[in-house]
Design a protein around this motif. Sequence first.
Motif, PDB file in Angstrom:
ATOM      1  N   TYR A 125      42.025  45.854  34.766  1.00 38.26           N
ATOM      2  CA  TYR A 125      43.146  46.447  34.019  1.00 38.26           C
ATOM      3  C   TYR A 125      43.875  47.510  34.851  1.00 38.26           C
ATOM      4  CZ  TYR A 125      46.074  47.747  30.149  1.00 38.26           C
ATOM      5  OH  TYR A 125      47.181  47.963  29.354  1.00 38.26           O
ATOM      6  N   GLY A 126      43.125  48.242  35.667  1.00 40.59           N
ATOM      7  CA  GLY A 126      43.772  49.207  36.555  1.00 40.59           C
ATOM      8  C   GLY A 126      44.798  48.517  37.452  1.00 40.59           C
ATOM      9  N   THR A 127      44.449  47.343  37.923  1.00 44.38           N
ATOM     10  CA  THR A 127      45.373  46.580  38.774  1.00 44.38           C
ATOM     11  C   THR A 127      46.620  46.175  37.986  1.00 44.38           C
ATOM     12  OG1 THR A 127      43.491  45.746  40.026  1.00 44.38           O
ATOM     13  CG2 THR A 127      45.548  44.500  40.211  1.00 44.38           C
ATOM     14  N   GLY A 151      35.104  54.173  43.240  1.00 45.67           N
ATOM     15  CA  GLY A 151      33.798  54.196  43.883  1.00 45.67           C
ATOM     16  C   GLY A 151      33.675  53.140  44.970  1.00 45.67           C
ATOM     17  N   THR A 152      34.767  52.430  45.232  1.00 43.49           N
ATOM     18  CA  THR A 152      34.718  51.321  46.190  1.00 43.49           C
ATOM     19  C   THR A 152      35.694  51.565  47.347  1.00 43.49           C
ATOM     20  OG1 THR A 152      34.309  49.908  44.270  1.00 43.49           O
ATOM     21  CG2 THR A 152      34.764  48.788  46.351  1.00 43.49           C
ATOM     22  N   PRO A 153      35.182  52.024  48.502  1.00 41.04           N
ATOM     23  CA  PRO A 153      36.071  52.373  49.622  1.00 41.04           C
ATOM     24  C   PRO A 153      37.019  51.238  50.027  1.00 41.04           C
ATOM     25  CG  PRO A 153      33.840  53.141  50.047  1.00 41.04           C
ATOM     26  CD  PRO A 153      33.772  52.339  48.785  1.00 41.04           C
ATOM     27  N   GLY A 168      39.453  54.006  38.591  1.00 43.38           N
ATOM     28  CA  GLY A 168      38.850  52.715  38.237  1.00 43.38           C
ATOM     29  C   GLY A 168      39.789  51.585  38.598  1.00 43.38           C
ATOM     30  N   LEU A 169      39.594  51.027  39.797  1.00 43.34           N
ATOM     31  CA  LEU A 169      40.532  50.024  40.318  1.00 43.34           C
ATOM     32  C   LEU A 169      40.026  48.619  39.983  1.00 43.34           C
ATOM     33  CD1 LEU A 169      41.168  51.755  43.781  1.00 43.34           C
ATOM     34  CD2 LEU A 169      42.102  52.331  41.522  1.00 43.34           C
ATOM     35  N   GLY A 170      39.840  48.365  38.704  1.00 45.25           N
ATOM     36  CA  GLY A 170      39.359  47.057  38.264  1.00 45.25           C
ATOM     37  C   GLY A 170      40.495  46.185  37.786  1.00 45.25           C
ATOM     38  N   ILE A 172      46.111  58.089  24.797  1.00 40.76           N
ATOM     39  CA  ILE A 172      45.265  56.897  24.829  1.00 40.76           C
ATOM     40  C   ILE A 172      46.151  55.666  25.106  1.00 40.76           C
ATOM     41  CG2 ILE A 172      43.422  55.637  23.609  1.00 40.76           C
ATOM     42  CD1 ILE A 172      42.945  58.728  24.069  1.00 40.76           C
ATOM     43  N   GLY A 173      45.608  54.725  25.857  1.00 36.31           N
ATOM     44  CA  GLY A 173      46.413  53.576  26.330  1.00 36.31           C
ATOM     45  C   GLY A 173      46.778  52.558  25.252  1.00 36.31           C
ATOM     46  N   TYR A 174      47.303  53.040  24.133  1.00 39.21           N
ATOM     47  CA  TYR A 174      47.729  52.134  23.050  1.00 39.21           C
ATOM     48  C   TYR A 174      49.112  51.568  23.386  1.00 39.21           C
ATOM     49  CZ  TYR A 174      43.876  53.892  20.130  1.00 39.21           C
ATOM     50  OH  TYR A 174      42.647  54.221  19.613  1.00 39.21           O
ATOM     51  N   ARG A 175      49.115  50.554  24.258  1.00 35.88           N
ATOM     52  CA  ARG A 175      50.391  50.017  24.746  1.00 35.88           C
ATOM     53  C   ARG A 175      51.241  49.408  23.641  1.00 35.88           C
ATOM     54  NH1 ARG A 175      48.955  44.654  25.028  1.00 35.88           N
ATOM     55  NH2 ARG A 175      46.715  44.412  25.198  1.00 35.88           N
ATOM     56  N   MET A 176      50.606  48.920  22.548  1.00 33.36           N
ATOM     57  CA  MET A 176      51.381  48.277  21.483  1.00 33.36           C
ATOM     58  C   MET A 176      52.341  49.251  20.796  1.00 33.36           C
ATOM     59  SD  MET A 176      50.290  45.391  22.061  1.00 33.36           S
ATOM     60  CE  MET A 176      51.392  44.550  20.940  1.00 33.36           C
TER      61      MET A 176
HETATM   62  P1  NDP Z   1      36.777  46.164  35.102  1.00 29.13           P
HETATM   63  O1  NDP Z   1      35.324  45.922  35.115  1.00 29.13           O
HETATM   64  O2  NDP Z   1      37.675  45.099  35.577  1.00 29.13           O
HETATM   65  O3  NDP Z   1      37.115  47.481  35.938  1.00 29.13           O
HETATM   66  C1  NDP Z   1      36.464  48.699  35.704  1.00 29.13           C
HETATM   67  C2  NDP Z   1      36.462  49.504  36.994  1.00 29.13           C
HETATM   68  O4  NDP Z   1      35.843  50.752  36.709  1.00 29.13           O
HETATM   69  C3  NDP Z   1      35.657  48.901  38.129  1.00 29.13           C
HETATM   70  O5  NDP Z   1      36.374  47.968  38.884  1.00 29.13           O
HETATM   71  C4  NDP Z   1      35.283  50.111  38.936  1.00 29.13           C
HETATM   72  O6  NDP Z   1      36.366  50.449  39.772  1.00 29.13           O
HETATM   73  C5  NDP Z   1      35.177  51.225  37.902  1.00 29.13           C
HETATM   74  N1  NDP Z   1      33.793  51.581  37.581  1.00 29.13           N
HETATM   75  C6  NDP Z   1      33.254  52.808  37.728  1.00 29.13           C
HETATM   76  N2  NDP Z   1      31.978  52.811  37.383  1.00 29.13           N
HETATM   77  C7  NDP Z   1      31.657  51.558  37.007  1.00 29.13           C
HETATM   78  C8  NDP Z   1      30.467  50.946  36.561  1.00 29.13           C
HETATM   79  N3  NDP Z   1      29.315  51.653  36.401  1.00 29.13           N
HETATM   80  N4  NDP Z   1      30.494  49.640  36.266  1.00 29.13           N
HETATM   81  C9  NDP Z   1      31.615  48.932  36.385  1.00 29.13           C
HETATM   82  N5  NDP Z   1      32.794  49.466  36.809  1.00 29.13           N
HETATM   83  C10 NDP Z   1      32.818  50.771  37.138  1.00 29.13           C
HETATM   84  O7  NDP Z   1      37.149  46.571  33.587  1.00 29.13           O
HETATM   85  P2  NDP Z   1      38.589  46.567  32.935  1.00 29.13           P
HETATM   86  O8  NDP Z   1      39.583  47.013  33.913  1.00 29.13           O
HETATM   87  O9  NDP Z   1      38.810  45.291  32.252  1.00 29.13           O
HETATM   88  O10 NDP Z   1      38.412  47.686  31.778  1.00 29.13           O
HETATM   89  C11 NDP Z   1      38.432  49.061  32.065  1.00 29.13           C
HETATM   90  C12 NDP Z   1      38.881  49.847  30.818  1.00 29.13           C
HETATM   91  O11 NDP Z   1      40.171  49.415  30.446  1.00 29.13           O
HETATM   92  C13 NDP Z   1      38.004  49.645  29.583  1.00 29.13           C
HETATM   93  O12 NDP Z   1      37.888  50.841  28.878  1.00 29.13           O
HETATM   94  C14 NDP Z   1      38.767  48.632  28.765  1.00 29.13           C
HETATM   95  O13 NDP Z   1      38.518  48.724  27.373  1.00 29.13           O
HETATM   96  C15 NDP Z   1      40.188  48.991  29.089  1.00 29.13           C
HETATM   97  N6  NDP Z   1      41.120  47.858  28.965  1.00 29.13           N
HETATM   98  C16 NDP Z   1      42.268  48.030  28.247  1.00 29.13           C
HETATM   99  C17 NDP Z   1      43.146  46.993  28.110  1.00 29.13           C
HETATM  100  C18 NDP Z   1      44.418  47.208  27.370  1.00 29.13           C
HETATM  101  O14 NDP Z   1      45.138  46.232  27.156  1.00 29.13           O
HETATM  102  N7  NDP Z   1      44.758  48.417  26.983  1.00 29.13           N
HETATM  103  C19 NDP Z   1      42.883  45.681  28.668  1.00 29.13           C
HETATM  104  C20 NDP Z   1      41.677  45.609  29.468  1.00 29.13           C
HETATM  105  C21 NDP Z   1      40.827  46.677  29.586  1.00 29.13           C
HETATM  106  P3  NDP Z   1      36.122  51.105  41.235  1.00 29.13           P
HETATM  107  O15 NDP Z   1      35.424  50.040  42.011  1.00 29.13           O
HETATM  108  O16 NDP Z   1      37.487  51.390  41.704  1.00 29.13           O
HETATM  109  O17 NDP Z   1      35.296  52.333  41.039  1.00 29.13           O
END
Ligand code: NDP
Length: 370
Positions: A50-52, A72-74, A46-48, A161-165
């Motif tokens: 938070y992944g970044t 899911g995004t080439p 999941g390269l969204g 679990i990602g409990y960073r605190m």
């Molecule tokens: P984003 O929407 O920014 O990223 C989620 C990524 O998941 C997408 O970019 C995509 O990546 C992938 N994905 C796969 N299937 C789906 C779908 N059906 N719809 C949308 N995205 C999909 O979300 P966040 O990164 O903000 O959050 C992701 C997780 O991280 C959540 O569980 C959130 O609670 C957690 N989180 C934790 C934080 C913390 O501080 N611990 C802070 C922020 C979020 P790809 O295109 O690569 O497949």
Amino acid sequence: MGSRRNFLEKLTVSAVGLPLLYHSNPLFAASEAPYQGPVLKVAIMGLGSYGTRVAEAMKDCKRAKLVGVISGTPSKIKDWQAKYDIPKKNCYNYENFDAIKDNKDIDAVYVITPNGLHKDQSIRVAKAGKHVICEKPMAVNADEAQEMVDACKAAKVHLLIGYRMHYEPKTVEVIKMRQNGEFGKVKFFQGQSGFTIGDPSQWRLNKELAGGGAMMDIGIYSINGARYMLGEEPIWVTAQETKTDPIKFKEGVDETIQFQLGFPSGAVANCLSTYNMSHLDRFFMTGSEGWVEMQPSTGYGPIKGRTHKGELNQSHTTHQTLQMDGMSQLIFEGVQPIVPLDGEEGLKDMKIIDAIYEAAETGEKVAISL
Ligand code: NDP
């Protein structure tokens, strides 16, 4: 010894303006012996957004390294390959990532996708024999969380679990103070967690992908915080929901919930979880001998706080860097953080969330058994 320290202190001060001198000085190099222990090789799923953030933070890890991606995004895979030097053989999509079981270069997968996908994805990772690191909330209810715990146990892999605190220095200091009795008998915790959510079409406002609303996403910080600050597990909950925008916050997607937790010692917590108020990131706790206030308390930091003794002044390090190094140490050496962050810990929060939703819906005081 004293003169050597003086020399080092002077050198540190003068080095502020001379970074090259600082880094090339053999005295400093000697005190920073290169790490030679095991390194946790991680693939991010999941390269969204938070992944970044995690990927960037991992650049500074010494015990963990980003080596793979599942996406899911080439086009993102291509970008990340170039940016983080990831070989093609360590890149997967959601259809083919079970093949990771044959990839010896990956030890763990960090699941950072929408909440509603965590359970199935984590179980597939476990079945592939890799350690699972999963973002919060670990699932969308306690039954799913239990399935994940069971699957990881059966596969003999860690579930973290990602409990960073749990690795954040000021938070750790406050927990230590409470453990040492510096607040006396703790009696009350207040947690306020929330922000104003934007785009109504995002997955966080989609019940199927989010599992709920603000409680799943941000309220969970007050739940987890109440437990680690007070050092007890709650035995009951009451809750009240307010919804001012039923179009944006549809059925099953909570906008604002206030909840109260009761603990065996008689301590109580009073918390607020919301997607419709800004700047809510505050913890307060008071006991018979002292108190602590943290604001911000769980954001990316720097965390700020003070106690009856004065300011908390532990230095800030990027939370996710500490977390990933800490998780590596946990996996390879069994070193636990001050408060656990394994699947059982995440399951407790999911049981509390289930109870909060039940209390909000029924108006009843709901018993919790963790
Ligand atoms: P984003 O929407 O920014 O990223 C989620 C990524 O998941 C997408 O970019 C995509 O990546 C992938 N994905 C796969 N299937 C789906 C779908 N059906 N719809 C949308 N995205 C999909 O979300 P966040 O990164 O903000 O959050 C992701 C997780 O991280 C959540 O569980 C959130 O609670 C957690 N989180 C934790 C934080 C913390 O501080 N611990 C802070 C922020 C979020 P790809 O295109 O690569 O497949």
